[in-house]
Design a protein around this motif. Sequence first.
Motif, PDB file in Angstrom:
ATOM      1  N   MET A  73     -25.725 -50.620  17.333  1.00 38.71           N
ATOM      2  CA  MET A  73     -26.209 -49.124  17.197  1.00 38.71           C
ATOM      3  C   MET A  73     -27.210 -48.792  16.487  1.00 38.71           C
ATOM      4  O   MET A  73     -27.457 -49.470  15.516  1.00 38.71           O
ATOM      5  CB  MET A  73     -24.650 -48.507  16.777  1.00 38.71           C
ATOM      6  N   PRO A  74     -27.892 -47.893  16.958  1.00 37.63           N
ATOM      7  CA  PRO A  74     -29.118 -47.401  15.874  1.00 37.63           C
ATOM      8  C   PRO A  74     -28.373 -46.763  14.756  1.00 37.63           C
ATOM      9  O   PRO A  74     -27.375 -46.329  14.661  1.00 37.63           O
ATOM     10  CB  PRO A  74     -29.619 -46.177  16.843  1.00 37.63           C
ATOM     11  N   VAL A  75     -29.294 -46.307  13.446  1.00 36.24           N
ATOM     12  CA  VAL A  75     -29.074 -45.775  12.567  1.00 36.24           C
ATOM     13  C   VAL A  75     -28.075 -46.497  11.382  1.00 36.24           C
ATOM     14  O   VAL A  75     -28.759 -46.850  10.204  1.00 36.24           O
ATOM     15  CB  VAL A  75     -28.228 -44.337  12.688  1.00 36.24           C
ATOM     16  N   MET A  76     -27.157 -46.939  11.821  1.00 33.56           N
ATOM     17  CA  MET A  76     -26.236 -47.944  11.247  1.00 33.56           C
ATOM     18  C   MET A  76     -25.699 -48.822  12.062  1.00 33.56           C
ATOM     19  O   MET A  76     -24.797 -48.205  12.863  1.00 33.56           O
ATOM     20  CB  MET A  76     -25.505 -47.201  10.068  1.00 33.56           C
ATOM     21  N   SER A  77     -25.701 -50.024  12.076  1.00 37.37           N
ATOM     22  CA  SER A  77     -25.188 -51.067  12.720  1.00 37.37           C
ATOM     23  C   SER A  77     -23.587 -51.122  12.899  1.00 37.37           C
ATOM     24  O   SER A  77     -23.010 -50.594  11.768  1.00 37.37           O
ATOM     25  CB  SER A  77     -25.580 -52.398  12.798  1.00 37.37           C
ATOM     26  N   GLY A  78     -22.856 -51.670  13.698  1.00 39.49           N
ATOM     27  CA  GLY A  78     -21.562 -51.699  13.484  1.00 39.49           C
ATOM     28  C   GLY A  78     -20.983 -52.644  12.310  1.00 39.49           C
ATOM     29  O   GLY A  78     -20.058 -52.436  11.643  1.00 39.49           O
ATOM     30  N   ILE A  79     -21.748 -53.752  12.187  1.00 40.95           N
ATOM     31  CA  ILE A  79     -21.645 -54.615  10.945  1.00 40.95           C
ATOM     32  C   ILE A  79     -21.505 -53.852   9.877  1.00 40.95           C
ATOM     33  O   ILE A  79     -20.815 -54.188   9.005  1.00 40.95           O
ATOM     34  CB  ILE A  79     -22.702 -55.707  11.272  1.00 40.95           C
ATOM     35  N   GLU A  80     -22.770 -53.204   9.521  1.00 38.74           N
ATOM     36  CA  GLU A  80     -22.559 -52.316   8.502  1.00 38.74           C
ATOM     37  C   GLU A  80     -21.743 -51.301   8.364  1.00 38.74           C
ATOM     38  O   GLU A  80     -21.157 -51.043   7.121  1.00 38.74           O
ATOM     39  CB  GLU A  80     -24.225 -51.696   8.324  1.00 38.74           C
ATOM     40  N   LEU A  81     -21.446 -50.767   9.103  1.00 41.12           N
ATOM     41  CA  LEU A  81     -20.160 -49.560   9.187  1.00 41.12           C
ATOM     42  C   LEU A  81     -19.111 -50.570   8.716  1.00 41.12           C
ATOM     43  O   LEU A  81     -18.059 -49.717   7.950  1.00 41.12           O
ATOM     44  CB  LEU A  81     -20.046 -49.086  10.474  1.00 41.12           C
ATOM     45  N   ILE A  82     -18.667 -51.557   9.315  1.00 40.58           N
ATOM     46  CA  ILE A  82     -17.350 -52.216   9.004  1.00 40.58           C
ATOM     47  C   ILE A  82     -17.410 -52.810   7.488  1.00 40.58           C
ATOM     48  O   ILE A  82     -16.538 -52.430   6.682  1.00 40.58           O
ATOM     49  CB  ILE A  82     -17.351 -53.687   9.910  1.00 40.58           C
TER      50      ILE A  82
END
Length: 378
Positions: free
Chosen positions: A58-67
């Motif tokens: 995903m743009p802005v913040m990736s799913g990995i970073e979100l997790i």
Amino acid sequence: MIDVLIVDDDQLVRKGLMLAMPWDRFEMRIVGEAGNGEKALEFLSENHVDLLITDLAMPVMSGIELIRTSRKLYPDLPIAVLTLHQDFEYIQEALRLGAIDYIAKVQLEKERFEEVLGRIHDRIHADRRKRFNDEATMESGKDALFYGEQGKETQSFGESRCERELLGSSVVEASDVSVKDKLHSFRWVHEESYMLELLDDLKTLRLPVPRLMQLLYGVTEDWNRTFKNIVSTEMTIPVHFASWNDVVEWMLNFRAEALRLSGGQYLRKEVTSSIMTAVKIVHDELQNPLFASDVSKRVNLSRSYFNQCFKEMMGYSFNEYLRKIRIDKAKDYLIQTAKPIVWIAEHTGYADEKYFSRIFREQVGMLPSEYRNTTRRG
């Protein structure tokens, strides 16, 4: 119910998931959606979520970073990932960070939705049960130490407590209602054998320490409210008890001080106990018709001796005291509620509103309505 947040930069994918998956069948409901990780974190900060389902790319913040961020901020939040098959390295990283499952986007139309949601549902509930059991075991271990029973079937007690909590606090309250009634009767203040029996009942019940503290605090407040006209010193309770021995010592000191303050050391303990029981009856049954002849029978004293002892101990005759407590309660209702005068009359033992108003004016110097208006203006 499991509240779900869906995060994906593709709105069609989000809508497809929301419409296609049998959420209700697995006690789930969609409570929000977000197009990137930052929006998801913003939603999480303001809303309750039980399951986060997120895309990885995903743009802005990736799913990995979100997790990664979510695991730090909300360590108990279950997370499942949305991904393409070629994102296998991302899947491995997501699982390493704590994701509990993944859904392949390219197979959404032919994926066995029930199997996916069923797997996630079972995992969430398994984790909840484990977390609850761990917390219950830890708390029960603390309780066992408190009661001086460390090493004595701590685990089985934890399981018992866990079952009771799962059934609701009403189960705990129902189990100690008898002990609660005994505590609030204050019979233990005047009868040593009754107090020892009560202490034994309390320890056998092995209530969680917060519940025990709640019970004893309630007893202290009830004593101070009921017997403030008899004793000038209020009873107090510590902020916490370190052990069961502290509880026993506190009750012994409570009893000794109560006897001293109420004159129980100078009067026959049976008489003192009877008068204090009568006072408790007045406070507990204020809304009912109460007569000295009936109350004296209930406390096992003759009417004449009851009246004599009541006046000597309380400084008021029984009828004077009853009227005083009723008027005091009526004042509280007038100040603290908007209940009509007729309701207040009935709940302070006066079936006739006009008679209540006349008595109130005799005692206070103004009608109930005037008292209410005066105190509220002040």
